[in-house]
Design an enzyme around this catalytic site. Structure first.
Site, PDB file in Angstrom:
ATOM      1  CB  VAL A   1      -0.940   0.058   1.334  1.00  0.00           C
ATOM      2  CG1 VAL A   1      -1.802   1.436   1.063  1.00  0.00           C
ATOM      3  CG2 VAL A   1      -1.924  -1.299   1.337  1.00  0.00           C
TER       4      VAL A   1
ATOM      5  N   GLY B   1       1.375   5.468   0.031  1.00  0.00           N
ATOM      6  CA  GLY B   1       0.557   6.601   0.588  1.00  0.00           C
ATOM      7  C   GLY B   1       0.036   5.934   1.908  1.00  0.00           C
ATOM      8  CB  ALA B   2       0.896   2.739   3.892  1.00  0.00           C
TER       9      ALA B   2
ATOM     10  CB  SER C   1      -1.590  10.107   6.069  1.00  0.00           C
ATOM     11  OG  SER C   1      -2.531  11.061   5.937  1.00  0.00           O
TER      12      SER C   1
ATOM     13  CB  SER D   1     -10.641  12.317  -7.372  1.00  0.00           C
ATOM     14  OG  SER D   1     -11.750  13.366  -6.722  1.00  0.00           O
TER      15      SER D   1
ATOM     16  CE1 TYR E   1      -6.060  14.901  -5.743  1.00  0.00           C
ATOM     17  CE2 TYR E   1      -8.263  15.401  -6.433  1.00  0.00           C
ATOM     18  CZ  TYR E   1      -7.234  14.629  -5.709  1.00  0.00           C
ATOM     19  OH  TYR E   1      -7.580  13.433  -4.777  1.00  0.00           O
TER      20      TYR E   1
ATOM     21  CB  SER F   1      -3.346  14.100 -11.745  1.00  0.00           C
ATOM     22  OG  SER F   1      -4.291  14.267 -10.431  1.00  0.00           O
ATOM     23  CE  LYS F   2      -6.090  11.322  -7.242  1.00  0.00           C
ATOM     24  NZ  LYS F   2      -5.281  10.373  -6.628  1.00  0.00           N
TER      25      LYS F   2
ATOM     26  CB  ILE G   1     -12.689  10.878   2.214  1.00  0.00           C
ATOM     27  CG1 ILE G   1     -13.023  10.154   0.805  1.00  0.00           C
ATOM     28  CG2 ILE G   1     -12.114   9.890   3.422  1.00  0.00           C
ATOM     29  CD1 ILE G   1     -14.526   9.465   1.168  1.00  0.00           C
TER      30      ILE G   1
HETATM   31  N1  LIG Z   1      -9.347  12.816   0.895  1.00  0.00           N
HETATM   32  C1  LIG Z   1     -10.299  12.878  -0.225  1.00  0.00           C
HETATM   33  O1  LIG Z   1     -11.370  13.469  -0.019  1.00  0.00           O
HETATM   34  C2  LIG Z   1     -10.016  12.108  -1.329  1.00  0.00           C
HETATM   35  C3  LIG Z   1     -10.995  12.316  -2.507  1.00  0.00           C
HETATM   36  C4  LIG Z   1     -10.696  11.555  -3.581  1.00  0.00           C
HETATM   37  C5  LIG Z   1      -9.441  11.001  -3.914  1.00  0.00           C
HETATM   38  N2  LIG Z   1      -8.572  10.991  -2.869  1.00  0.00           N
HETATM   39  C6  LIG Z   1      -7.181  10.421  -2.947  1.00  0.00           C
HETATM   40  O2  LIG Z   1      -7.033   9.515  -1.976  1.00  0.00           O
HETATM   41  C7  LIG Z   1      -5.739   9.190  -1.909  1.00  0.00           C
HETATM   42  C8  LIG Z   1      -5.057   9.344  -0.602  1.00  0.00           C
HETATM   43  O3  LIG Z   1      -5.667  10.724  -0.078  1.00  0.00           O
HETATM   44  P1  LIG Z   1      -5.735  10.895   1.578  1.00  0.00           P
HETATM   45  O4  LIG Z   1      -6.929  11.774   1.776  1.00  0.00           O
HETATM   46  O5  LIG Z   1      -5.683   9.753   2.317  1.00  0.00           O
HETATM   47  O6  LIG Z   1      -4.461  11.867   1.492  1.00  0.00           O
HETATM   48  P2  LIG Z   1      -3.266  12.088   2.802  1.00  0.00           P
HETATM   49  O7  LIG Z   1      -2.793  13.394   2.510  1.00  0.00           O
HETATM   50  O8  LIG Z   1      -3.945  12.047   4.095  1.00  0.00           O
HETATM   51  O9  LIG Z   1      -2.213  10.879   2.412  1.00  0.00           O
HETATM   52  C9  LIG Z   1      -1.371  10.971   1.346  1.00  0.00           C
HETATM   53  C10 LIG Z   1      -0.081  10.138   1.712  1.00  0.00           C
HETATM   54  O10 LIG Z   1       0.560  10.137   0.459  1.00  0.00           O
HETATM   55  C11 LIG Z   1       2.103  10.280   0.734  1.00  0.00           C
HETATM   56  N3  LIG Z   1       2.615  10.785  -0.447  1.00  0.00           N
HETATM   57  C12 LIG Z   1       2.510  11.952  -1.106  1.00  0.00           C
HETATM   58  N4  LIG Z   1       3.413  11.906  -2.114  1.00  0.00           N
HETATM   59  C13 LIG Z   1       3.724  10.649  -2.077  1.00  0.00           C
HETATM   60  C14 LIG Z   1       4.903  10.188  -3.097  1.00  0.00           C
HETATM   61  N5  LIG Z   1       5.326  11.135  -4.335  1.00  0.00           N
HETATM   62  N6  LIG Z   1       5.273   8.909  -2.784  1.00  0.00           N
HETATM   63  C15 LIG Z   1       4.700   8.113  -1.745  1.00  0.00           C
HETATM   64  N7  LIG Z   1       3.962   8.495  -0.971  1.00  0.00           N
HETATM   65  C16 LIG Z   1       3.535   9.806  -1.059  1.00  0.00           C
HETATM   66  C17 LIG Z   1       2.071  11.139   1.931  1.00  0.00           C
HETATM   67  O11 LIG Z   1       3.242  11.329   2.656  1.00  0.00           O
HETATM   68  C18 LIG Z   1       0.651  10.656   2.787  1.00  0.00           C
HETATM   69  O12 LIG Z   1       1.233   9.952   3.853  1.00  0.00           O
HETATM   70  C19 LIG Z   1      -4.796  10.111  -2.990  1.00  0.00           C
HETATM   71  O13 LIG Z   1      -4.447   9.721  -3.976  1.00  0.00           O
HETATM   72  C20 LIG Z   1      -5.920  11.332  -3.028  1.00  0.00           C
HETATM   73  O14 LIG Z   1      -5.828  12.273  -4.127  1.00  0.00           O
HETATM   74  C21 LIG Z   1      -8.770  11.747  -1.509  1.00  0.00           C
END
Ligand SMILES: NC(=O)c1ccc[n+]([C@@H]2O[C@H](COP(=O)([O-])OP(=O)(O)OC[C@H]3O[C@@H](n4cnc5c(N)ncnc54)[C@H](O)[C@@H]3O)[C@@H](O)[C@H]2O)c1
Length: 256
Positions: free
Chosen positions: A12, A14-15, A17, A151, A164, A167-168, A197
């Site tokens: 996983v 982005g693990a 956070s 997204s 963003y 990208s998505k 979220i």
């Molecule tokens: N939160 C929302 O509402 C939402 C909605 C749609 C999509 N998303 C997508 O869900 C995914 C997770 O989002 P989240 O809300 O948990 O974000 P978050 O910011 O809580 O966590 C993102 C994590 O990714 C890590 N990260 C960033 N750049 C990185 C890189 N280059 N290599 C490795 N790790 C990296 C960060 O250190 C962090 O731990 C993302 O792709 C985000 O775009 C989130």
């Protein structure tokens, strides 16, 4: 012990956070051995430290963490080499949750912020899929599942998020293409499309913007990262064996 992904090795990104951390928790609860990868290694280590040690056939199995920058192919290759050294096989579940935002209106959006978001979110998805799929194929791993995170905003665009959204939208179509190309290797590829979220990524959204969003969400609340993680775990499991190339909304009934 029973579990949706019992005995599977799951990777996983982005693990450290939000959605990635919750995904590690649900995958571990369902019996997977989890490798948490993040650019922020300390946060990935914290995710692993909070996981219960699962057991498989009476043997304790440990989880692991690794430093990773998804936008850098050398970093992905070195993470993979570490995993191959430690586990002697590539993971059969690969979830790419790493993602960033650099929001601004197009008239003010810098080239650098545009490139950064594309490099992490879109190019990172491509690189991760390519490098891990190669390893899965070379090692003849059976029944693999890749899950990417798109997204809801990629469908219609969103003010201040041209980089963003682009990208998505790209993540979604790369995932659909991978589903077609990889199915002959037993790799399914699906994406989830979260709405709004509650994670550190959305903590920075001003309260007045959040209030404006609520009437557009039929559940009248933001989602929890665990609610996305449950769907990701279903897609990772054999329960979704006939789901391939799908993009699944998880947005509480959002109309935008
Ligand atoms: N939160 C929302 O509402 C939402 C909605 C749609 C999509 N998303 C997508 O869900 C995914 C997770 O989002 P989240 O809300 O948990 O974000 P978050 O910011 O809580 O966590 C993102 C994590 O990714 C890590 N990260 C960033 N750049 C990185 C890189 N280059 N290599 C490795 N790790 C990296 C960060 O250190 C962090 O731990 C993302 O792709 C985000 O775009 C989130």
């Amino acid at each position: 012990m029973s579990g949706l992904v019992l005995g599977k090795l799951a990777f996983v990104t982005g693990a450290g956070s939000g959605i990635g951390r919750a995904t590690c928790q649900v995958l571990a609860r369902e019996g997977a051995q989890v490798i948490a990868a993040d650019k922020n290694l300390k946060s990935a280590e914290e995710t692993i430290a909070a996981l219960p040690i699962t057991s498989n056939n009476d043997n304790s199995i440990g989880h692991s963490s690794v430093l990773l920058d998804v936008s850098d192919s050398n970093s992905i290759k070195s993470s993979l080499n570490k995993i191959l050294g430690q586990f002697k096989k590539p993971p059969s579940i690969v979830v790419n949750c790493a993602g960033i935002t650099r929001d601004n209106f197009i008239l003010k959006l810098s080239e650098e912020d545009f490139d950064d978001v594309i490099n992490v979110n879109l190019k990172g998805t491509f690189l991760l899929m390519k490098i891990f799929a190669q390893a899965i194929i070379e090692n003849n791993v059976q029944e693999s599942s890749f899950i990417t995170i798109g997204s809801v905003v990629a469908k219609h665009g969103n003010m201040g998020q041209a980089n963003y959204c682009a990208s998505k939208a790209g993540v979604d179509i790369v995932t659909k293409t991978a589903a077609r190309e990889f199915s002959k290797y037993g790799i399914r590829c699906n994406s989830v499309l979260p709405g709004f979220i509650a994670t550190p990524m959305t903590d920075i959204v001003p309260e007045k913007v959040k209030e404006k969003m609520m009437p557009l969400i039929s559940c009248r609340r933001m989602g929890c990262p665990e609610e996305v993680a449950e769907m990701i775990t279903f897609l990772a499991s054999s329960k979704s064996s006939y789901v391939n190339g799908a993009s699944i909304d998880i947005n509480g009934g959002m109309s935008i």
